[in-house]
Structures are given as structure tokens and as C-alpha cells.
Motif scaffolding. Structure first.
Motif, PDB file in Angstrom:
ATOM      1  N   LEU A 113       0.839  -1.207   0.000  1.00 49.09           N
ATOM      2  CA  LEU A 113       0.000   0.000   0.000  1.00 49.09           C
ATOM      3  C   LEU A 113       0.875   1.259   0.000  1.00 49.09           C
ATOM      4  CD1 LEU A 113      -2.619  -1.103   2.703  1.00 49.09           C
ATOM      5  CD2 LEU A 113      -2.953  -1.058   0.223  1.00 49.09           C
ATOM      6  N   TYR A 114       0.316   2.339  -0.545  1.00 50.58           N
ATOM      7  CA  TYR A 114       1.032   3.618  -0.536  1.00 50.58           C
ATOM      8  C   TYR A 114       0.735   4.314   0.789  1.00 50.58           C
ATOM      9  CZ  TYR A 114       1.204   2.503  -5.451  1.00 50.58           C
ATOM     10  OH  TYR A 114       1.397   1.854  -6.634  1.00 50.58           O
ATOM     11  N   LYS A 115       1.760   4.498   1.590  1.00 46.38           N
ATOM     12  CA  LYS A 115       1.566   4.922   2.987  1.00 46.38           C
ATOM     13  C   LYS A 115       0.991   6.329   3.122  1.00 46.38           C
ATOM     14  CE  LYS A 115       3.859   1.325   4.745  1.00 46.38           C
ATOM     15  NZ  LYS A 115       3.107   0.233   5.232  1.00 46.38           N
ATOM     16  N   LYS A 116       1.273   7.177   2.141  1.00 45.54           N
ATOM     17  CA  LYS A 116       0.861   8.584   2.292  1.00 45.54           C
ATOM     18  C   LYS A 116      -0.502   8.875   1.678  1.00 45.54           C
ATOM     19  CE  LYS A 116       4.582   9.680   4.443  1.00 45.54           C
ATOM     20  NZ  LYS A 116       4.421   9.714   5.899  1.00 45.54           N
ATOM     21  N   MET A 165      -4.682  -3.302  10.666  1.00 47.73           N
ATOM     22  CA  MET A 165      -5.695  -2.539   9.913  1.00 47.73           C
ATOM     23  C   MET A 165      -5.259  -2.419   8.445  1.00 47.73           C
ATOM     24  SD  MET A 165      -6.131   0.352  12.850  1.00 47.73           S
ATOM     25  CE  MET A 165      -7.445   1.459  12.395  1.00 47.73           C
ATOM     26  N   GLN A 166      -3.986  -2.182   8.243  1.00 47.23           N
ATOM     27  CA  GLN A 166      -3.467  -2.077   6.864  1.00 47.23           C
ATOM     28  C   GLN A 166      -3.693  -3.396   6.123  1.00 47.23           C
ATOM     29  OE1 GLN A 166       0.545  -0.537   6.438  1.00 47.23           O
ATOM     30  NE2 GLN A 166       0.232   0.914   8.084  1.00 47.23           N
ATOM     31  N   GLN A 167      -3.541  -4.473   6.887  1.00 45.09           N
ATOM     32  CA  GLN A 167      -3.717  -5.776   6.261  1.00 45.09           C
ATOM     33  C   GLN A 167      -5.156  -5.987   5.783  1.00 45.09           C
ATOM     34  OE1 GLN A 167      -1.030  -8.106   7.739  1.00 45.09           O
ATOM     35  NE2 GLN A 167      -1.950 -10.098   7.376  1.00 45.09           N
ATOM     36  N   LYS A 168      -6.114  -5.493   6.565  1.00 44.34           N
ATOM     37  CA  LYS A 168      -7.511  -5.595   6.131  1.00 44.34           C
ATOM     38  C   LYS A 168      -7.733  -4.779   4.862  1.00 44.34           C
ATOM     39  CE  LYS A 168     -10.803  -5.525   9.529  1.00 44.34           C
ATOM     40  NZ  LYS A 168     -11.326  -5.096  10.844  1.00 44.34           N
ATOM     41  N   VAL A 169      -7.142  -3.581   4.822  1.00 40.85           N
ATOM     42  CA  VAL A 169      -7.282  -2.739   3.620  1.00 40.85           C
ATOM     43  C   VAL A 169      -6.642  -3.453   2.418  1.00 40.85           C
ATOM     44  CG1 VAL A 169      -6.665  -0.536   2.548  1.00 40.85           C
ATOM     45  CG2 VAL A 169      -7.345  -0.600   4.954  1.00 40.85           C
ATOM     46  N   GLN A 170      -5.502  -4.081   2.678  1.00 38.60           N
ATOM     47  CA  GLN A 170      -4.817  -4.800   1.595  1.00 38.60           C
ATOM     48  C   GLN A 170      -5.684  -5.951   1.091  1.00 38.60           C
ATOM     49  OE1 GLN A 170      -0.917  -4.538   0.832  1.00 38.60           O
ATOM     50  NE2 GLN A 170      -1.869  -5.271  -1.049  1.00 38.60           N
ATOM     51  N   PHE A 171      -6.290  -6.676   2.009  1.00 38.72           N
ATOM     52  CA  PHE A 171      -7.160  -7.794   1.613  1.00 38.72           C
ATOM     53  C   PHE A 171      -8.306  -7.272   0.744  1.00 38.72           C
ATOM     54  CE2 PHE A 171     -10.891 -10.497   2.188  1.00 38.72           C
ATOM     55  CZ  PHE A 171     -10.387 -11.715   1.798  1.00 38.72           C
ATOM     56  N   PHE A 185      -2.535 -13.964   7.264  1.00 41.44           N
ATOM     57  CA  PHE A 185      -2.851 -13.738   8.683  1.00 41.44           C
ATOM     58  C   PHE A 185      -1.688 -13.151   9.480  1.00 41.44           C
ATOM     59  CE2 PHE A 185      -5.698 -17.614   7.989  1.00 41.44           C
ATOM     60  CZ  PHE A 185      -6.739 -16.825   7.518  1.00 41.44           C
ATOM     61  N   THR A 186      -0.534 -12.984   8.858  1.00 40.59           N
ATOM     62  CA  THR A 186       0.616 -12.460   9.593  1.00 40.59           C
ATOM     63  C   THR A 186       0.271 -11.087  10.173  1.00 40.59           C
ATOM     64  OG1 THR A 186       2.025 -13.585   8.027  1.00 40.59           O
ATOM     65  CG2 THR A 186       3.101 -11.960   9.421  1.00 40.59           C
ATOM     66  N   GLY A 187       0.443 -10.937  11.479  1.00 38.79           N
ATOM     67  CA  GLY A 187       0.203  -9.642  12.123  1.00 38.79           C
ATOM     68  C   GLY A 187      -1.245  -9.366  12.467  1.00 38.79           C
ATOM     69  N   LEU A 188      -2.147 -10.295  12.145  1.00 40.41           N
ATOM     70  CA  LEU A 188      -3.572 -10.066  12.454  1.00 40.41           C
ATOM     71  C   LEU A 188      -3.940 -10.723  13.778  1.00 40.41           C
ATOM     72  CD1 LEU A 188      -5.767 -10.663   9.268  1.00 40.41           C
ATOM     73  CD2 LEU A 188      -5.213  -8.505  10.374  1.00 40.41           C
ATOM     74  N   SER A 214      -8.294 -12.286  11.997  1.00 40.92           N
ATOM     75  CA  SER A 214      -7.924 -13.488  11.228  1.00 40.92           C
ATOM     76  C   SER A 214      -9.185 -14.285  10.907  1.00 40.92           C
ATOM     77  CB  SER A 214      -6.981 -14.397  12.026  1.00 40.92           C
ATOM     78  OG  SER A 214      -5.782 -13.738  12.266  1.00 40.92           O
ATOM     79  N   GLU A 215     -10.059 -14.420  11.882  1.00 36.51           N
ATOM     80  CA  GLU A 215     -11.302 -15.171  11.701  1.00 36.51           C
ATOM     81  C   GLU A 215     -12.172 -14.499  10.630  1.00 36.51           C
ATOM     82  OE1 GLU A 215     -11.893 -18.070  13.046  1.00 36.51           O
ATOM     83  OE2 GLU A 215     -13.885 -18.154  12.092  1.00 36.51           O
ATOM     84  N   MET A 216     -12.203 -13.163  10.678  1.00 34.96           N
ATOM     85  CA  MET A 216     -13.005 -12.399   9.717  1.00 34.96           C
ATOM     86  C   MET A 216     -12.523 -12.675   8.278  1.00 34.96           C
ATOM     87  SD  MET A 216     -13.434  -8.406  10.277  1.00 34.96           S
ATOM     88  CE  MET A 216     -14.994  -7.666  10.357  1.00 34.96           C
ATOM     89  N   ILE A 217     -11.204 -12.594   8.109  1.00 35.02           N
ATOM     90  CA  ILE A 217     -10.639 -12.827   6.767  1.00 35.02           C
ATOM     91  C   ILE A 217     -10.871 -14.291   6.363  1.00 35.02           C
ATOM     92  CG2 ILE A 217      -8.489 -12.843   5.401  1.00 35.02           C
ATOM     93  CD1 ILE A 217      -8.955 -10.027   6.114  1.00 35.02           C
TER      94      ILE A 217
END
Ligand code: ATP
Length: 233
Positions: free
Chosen positions: A85-88, A137-143, A160-163, A168-171
Motif C-alpha cells: 500500500l502507498y503509505k501517504k 488494519m493495513q492488512q484488512k485494507v490490503q485484503f 494472517f501475519t500480524g492479524l 484473522s477469523e473475519m478474513i
């Protein structure tokens, strides 16, 4: 029907055989677990399936025709292990941009973003910059960014890394839902228990080579009976 057929795929980094003559096929709608320890060649293999790398040798057939990254990439969703993701950028404009890159019109993208943001209850994130979000949270956006265009083939590298367990269950539930709707999923991990829980098919790789390939139920049974001796050393 097989969505993906891979035949004698090879990728070398100079003389190092990162992927060494791997063949397999994936049935449409299945959840295919790609399992292997660190350095096994999983990411290299996934990069060839997404057109990031060209194979040195071998053939990939996607949806019945020779894989053409330029045309087929719109049917593939790839969530890489190192998140992209683009951080800015703000979350809303970023998801819109990524969906349009995958060929959605602005209207289609907006409607798909709304669907997923409502589902994950994250409407308050639209105007946040990515680097204001936690890693999870970033991981959810990425998913979400990976599934917005309804890919035929969804490739998830260690999703699931970092979730935390709830997310993790949601994804995980979304992976099952997408599979039921016909999406074919490759789930890459080094954790056997995740494959057992989520996948219906497993391919174990080590040192660039395929060690075994089959249904999760069948392989668990054969493990129990001691028919497999898998050396990962
Ligand atoms: P991990 O689970 O640690 O991400 P992996 O199964 O995804 O591992 P790869 O990243 O595909 O494995 O790496 C396979 C092998 O190729 C490893 O031995 C790695 O050191 C090597 N390798 C990966 N990328 C490069 C590169 N750009 N140049 C040289 N060697 C590489």
C-alpha cells in the motif's frame, strides 16, 4: 475444470534453483494450500503466477489458455507477503485507485468499495492515511484491495501475519465465502494447521521442489498411516 495448470515450472536466481521443475493444477473454486518452510520457493512461484517474474522454463495455463500476464492480470488478485500500500495516500482514494487499475470503472469501484467497507465496518477509515493505521488494519485494507475486482484467482501470501484472532477469523470467513462463490484461492503459508483448517488441497514444497500434492483429507490420512516420510531438513 482446472482454472490453473502449471507444467515443469523453473526459476533460477543465477545458479540457485528457487523453483525447480514444479507441476500442479488447481480446480476452479478450490482453496489450494501452498505449504513450505522459509526459503522453499513459495514467493518465487507466486510471482510467476502473477506475471511479476517470467519462468525460465515451463508452462502456465490459465482458464484454458496460455497465461498472458498483460491480459489475465485483471482476473487475478495478489496479496503479497510484503504489503504494497502507498503509505501517504488516504485509504479511500487508494482503494479506488487500485480497483481502477484492475479495470473497474469509477462507479463499479465505488460500489465494490462501499460493499466491503460496510461489511468490515471500516467506513471511518476512508479519510485516514495508510500510515495512520496499525499493521493489522493495513492488512484488512490490503485484503479488500485484492478482492475489489472479484478476481477469478485470489493469491494470498501469509494473509494472517500480524492479524489478531478476531480479524484473522473475519478474513478466514471471507476466504470461505469467496470460495463458495467460485473464486479459486491459493493460500501460501508455512503453517500446517492453517492449511488443515482452511484448504481442501495441499502442495508441500521444499528447496524449490514439490514434495507432495493432494487433498488435505487424503494426505492427513496417509500421514496417520505413516505412508509419507517428508524430510524438510
Ligand atoms: P519465505 O517463506 O521465507 O518468504 P519462500 O518459500 O517464499 O520463503 P522464496 O522467497 O521464493 O521462498 O525464496 C526461494 C529461494 O530463493 C531462497 O533460497 C531465497 O534465498 C532465494 N531467493 C529469493 N529471492 C532471491 C533473489 N532476488 N536473488 C537471489 N536469491 C533469491
Amino acid at each position: 475444470m482446472n482454472l490453473l495448470e502449471v507444467s515443469h515450472l523453473k526459476k533460477y536466481y543465477e545458479t540457485h534453483k528457487a523453483v525447480d521443475d514444479i507441476s500442479f493444477s488447481i480446480q476452479q473454486g478450490s482453496i489450494f494450500g501452498l505449504l513450505g518452510p522459509n526459503g522453499a520457493g513459495k514467493t518465487t512461484l507466486l510471482r510467476m503466477l502473477t506475471g511479476i517474474f517470467y519462468p525460465d522454463e515451463g508452462k502456465i495455463t490459465f482458464n484454458g489458455h496460455p497465461f498472458d500476464p498483460e491480459k489475465d492480470i485483471q482476473y487475478i488478485g495478489y496479496m503479497p507477503e510484503e504489503r504494497g500500500l502507498y503509505k501517504k495516500m488516504m485509504v479511500g482514494e487508494q482503494t479506488l485507485y487500485l480497483a481502477q487499475l484492475k479495470g473497474l470503472s469509477k462507479k463499479e469501484a465505488t460500489s465494490s468499495i462501499k460493499y466491503w467497507f460496510d461489511k468490515f465496518d471500516i467506513n471511518s477509515w476512508y479519510t485516514k492515511k495508510v500510515d495512520e493505521l496499525s499493521k493489522g488494519m493495513q492488512q484488512k485494507v490490503q485484503f479488500i484491495s485484492t478482492v475489489l475486482h472479484k478476481p477469478k484467482l485470489l493469491i494470498l501470501d501469509e494473509p494472517f501475519t500480524g492479524l489478531d484472532p478476531i480479524n484473522s477469523e473475519m478474513i478466514k470467513q471471507e476466504i470461505f465465502n469467496l470460495s463458495k462463490e467460485g473464486t479459486t484461492i491459493i493460500f501460501s503459508t508455512h503453517r500446517m494447521e492453517q492449511v488443515e483448517e482452511i484448504c481442501d488441497h495441499i502442495m508441500l514444497v521444499n528447496k524449490g521442489q514439490k514434495i507432495l500434492d493432494g487433498s488435505v483429507a487424503g494426505i492427513k490420512q496417509e500421514f496417520k498411516q505413516g505412508l509419507f516420510k517428508v524430510g524438510l531438513g
